[in-house]
Enzyme design. Structure first.
Site, PDB file in Angstrom:
ATOM      1  N   HIS A   1       4.285 -20.917  -8.844  1.00  0.00           N
ATOM      2  CA  HIS A   1       5.379 -20.090  -9.340  1.00  0.00           C
ATOM      3  C   HIS A   1       6.033 -19.492  -8.095  1.00  0.00           C
ATOM      4  O   HIS A   1       5.363 -19.307  -7.069  1.00  0.00           O
ATOM      5  CB  HIS A   1       4.863 -18.951 -10.232  1.00  0.00           C
ATOM      6  CG  HIS A   1       4.297 -19.439 -11.534  1.00  0.00           C
ATOM      7  ND1 HIS A   1       2.997 -19.232 -11.906  1.00  0.00           N
ATOM      8  CD2 HIS A   1       4.872 -20.126 -12.550  1.00  0.00           C
ATOM      9  CE1 HIS A   1       2.791 -19.764 -13.093  1.00  0.00           C
ATOM     10  NE2 HIS A   1       3.910 -20.315 -13.507  1.00  0.00           N
TER      11      HIS A   1
ATOM     12  N   ASP B   1       3.956 -16.830  -6.902  1.00  0.00           N
ATOM     13  CA  ASP B   1       2.661 -17.218  -6.321  1.00  0.00           C
ATOM     14  C   ASP B   1       2.888 -17.478  -4.831  1.00  0.00           C
ATOM     15  O   ASP B   1       2.041 -17.153  -3.996  1.00  0.00           O
ATOM     16  CB  ASP B   1       2.129 -18.531  -6.927  1.00  0.00           C
ATOM     17  CG  ASP B   1       1.750 -18.407  -8.396  1.00  0.00           C
ATOM     18  OD1 ASP B   1       1.216 -17.351  -8.783  1.00  0.00           O
ATOM     19  OD2 ASP B   1       1.979 -19.386  -9.153  1.00  0.00           O
TER      20      ASP B   1
HETATM   21  C1  GLO Z   1       2.572 -22.332 -20.416  1.00  0.00           C
HETATM   22  C2  GLO Z   1       2.929 -23.291 -19.384  1.00  0.00           C
HETATM   23  C3  GLO Z   1       2.808 -22.710 -17.992  1.00  0.00           C
HETATM   24  C4  GLO Z   1       3.653 -23.489 -17.030  1.00  0.00           C
HETATM   25  C5  GLO Z   1       3.677 -22.852 -15.676  1.00  0.00           C
HETATM   26  C6  GLO Z   1       4.575 -23.603 -14.723  1.00  0.00           C
HETATM   27  O1  GLO Z   1       2.390 -22.619 -21.550  1.00  0.00           O
HETATM   28  O2  GLO Z   1       2.184 -24.448 -19.515  1.00  0.00           O
HETATM   29  O3  GLO Z   1       1.469 -22.695 -17.582  1.00  0.00           O
HETATM   30  O4  GLO Z   1       3.199 -24.793 -16.919  1.00  0.00           O
HETATM   31  O5  GLO Z   1       4.096 -21.542 -15.793  1.00  0.00           O
HETATM   32  O6  GLO Z   1       5.870 -23.273 -14.926  1.00  0.00           O
END
Ligand code: GLO
Ligand code: MG
Length: 346
Positions: free
Chosen positions: A51, A54
């Site tokens: 993210h 992150d």
């Molecule tokens: C939630 C999503 C989340 C995304 C992550 C990447 O349901 O799967 O985990 O994959 O935030 O954008």
């Protein structure tokens, strides 16, 4: 025979989660980012998903120059460790400006925040040397139909995507559909929706998708068929393998945990589409069960990878010739049993 893919694996720092759920607090002490990076290498993973926050914590309190400086420093650390950044994703669901959605918020100031932050995420992606911006459109939907104009929201999504595409000529947008949670209904619930909206943007060939197994299951779809569908368009640019036990909250269970046969079918589909041969990664968007002790904290990721590799063996050793004979004879009953026996190791 086609060259076999050597798959590359990744996960995100959020996949080493602390066990919080809507009914109770965390049950494991947070791990440092350095520990997460070291575990990644130690367990045979090649890349990390990020993210934006992150990569650069507290992103909203920092100037763009500071954000990019920190992203550069992170890239150096990753290089020293031999770890790639698979993608960057703007986390558009925590900030007060995204309470009513980000790109589809009814408030123009909130929409502007979402687009600015996405552009900054693209700059971070650039620094981390990945051309993939993942868009999980968490709050782009509604709790009640009357609160938003769904027709207009499609236009707002296209407007936002166009601004991102214009911001960086090299970036590719990988839309991660999910039908519900946190919203009652999301505007982009399936791969078909994602690829249809891609066609409305200024550069459709730079708008593709990411499939998450659990999200497909939640939409009542078969994840393997979703993979084949996306690959038919050359648009599967990333992948979140995991599992889901029926229509309930998004569980992010270990890959193959609930439906081994569906996991086998997903791997088969990846194989026949040569997924990974253009540099794509296999990512596991899985979470530990809340009961997990700290000393077993990596098990859900290690096990998902190991299940994937076992199923890869199964996919590659499946007797396609005999299967095709059964198909030609329309003997799906025995084809079904053949798959079961193969998975049972007979
Ligand atoms: C939630 C999503 C989340 C995304 C992550 C990447 O349901 O799967 O985990 O994959 O935030 O954008
Ligand atoms: Mg995901």
């Amino acid at each position: 025979m086609a060259k076999k893919t050597d798959y590359k694996f990744c996960f995100g720092p959020w996949n080493i989660s602390e066990g919080q759920d809507p009914y109770g607090p965390t049950v494991r002490k947070p791990q440092t980012f350095d520990w997460k990076l070291s575990q990644l290498k130690a367990h045979g993973f090649d890349a990390m998903m990020f993210h934006d926050d992150d990569a650069v914590p507290d992103i909203d309190s920092k100037s763009a120059a500071q954000v990019l400086k920190e992203a550069k420093a992170l890239k150096k650390r990753l290089d020293n460790l031999g770890i790639a950044a698979e993608m960057v994703a703007p986390r558009l669901w925590f900030h007060p400006s995204t309470i009513d959605g980000a790109y589809t918020s009814n408030d123009p100031k909130c929409r502007a925040y979402a687009i600015d932050r996405s552009r900054l995420s693209i700059d971070i992606a650039h620094e981390l040397d990945t051309d993939i911006l993942v868009l999980w459109l968490a709050r782009e939907g509604s709790y009640i139909r009357e609160s938003k104009d769904a027709r207009r929201c499609v236009d707002l999504l296209v407007t936002a995507f166009d601004k991102m595409l214009a911001h960086d000529k090299g970036i590719r947008l990988a839309i991660e559909p999910k039908p519900n949670e946190p919203m009652d209904h999301a505007y982009i619930p399936t791969i078909g929706h994602a690829l249809a909206v891609a066609q409305l943007t200024r550069d459709p060939k730079r708008v593709g998708c990411l499939i998450e197994s659990a999200h497909a299951t939640l939409a009542g779809l078969d994840p393997a068929d979703e993979i084949d569908f996306a690959c038919a368009f050359g648009k599967l640019w990333s992948l979140h393998l995991n599992d889901q036990n029926g229509l309930k909250y998004d569980q992010d269970r270990p890959f193959g945990c609930t439906n081994l046969r569906s996991a086998f079918d997903q791997v088969r589909s990846l194989e026949r589409n040569c997924y990974g041969q253009r540099g794509e990664y296999v990512c596991f968007d899985v979470h530990p069960f809340r009961t997990t002790k700290e000393e077993h904290w990596m098990a859900h990721l290690v096990n998902s990878r190991s299940t994937f590799l076992h199923l890869l063996e199964k996919a590659r050793s499946f007797d396609e010739k005999s299967a095709q004979k059964l198909v030609a004879d329309r003997d799906y009953q025995n084809l079904d049993q053949m798959v079961i026996e193969h998975l049972l190791g007979r």
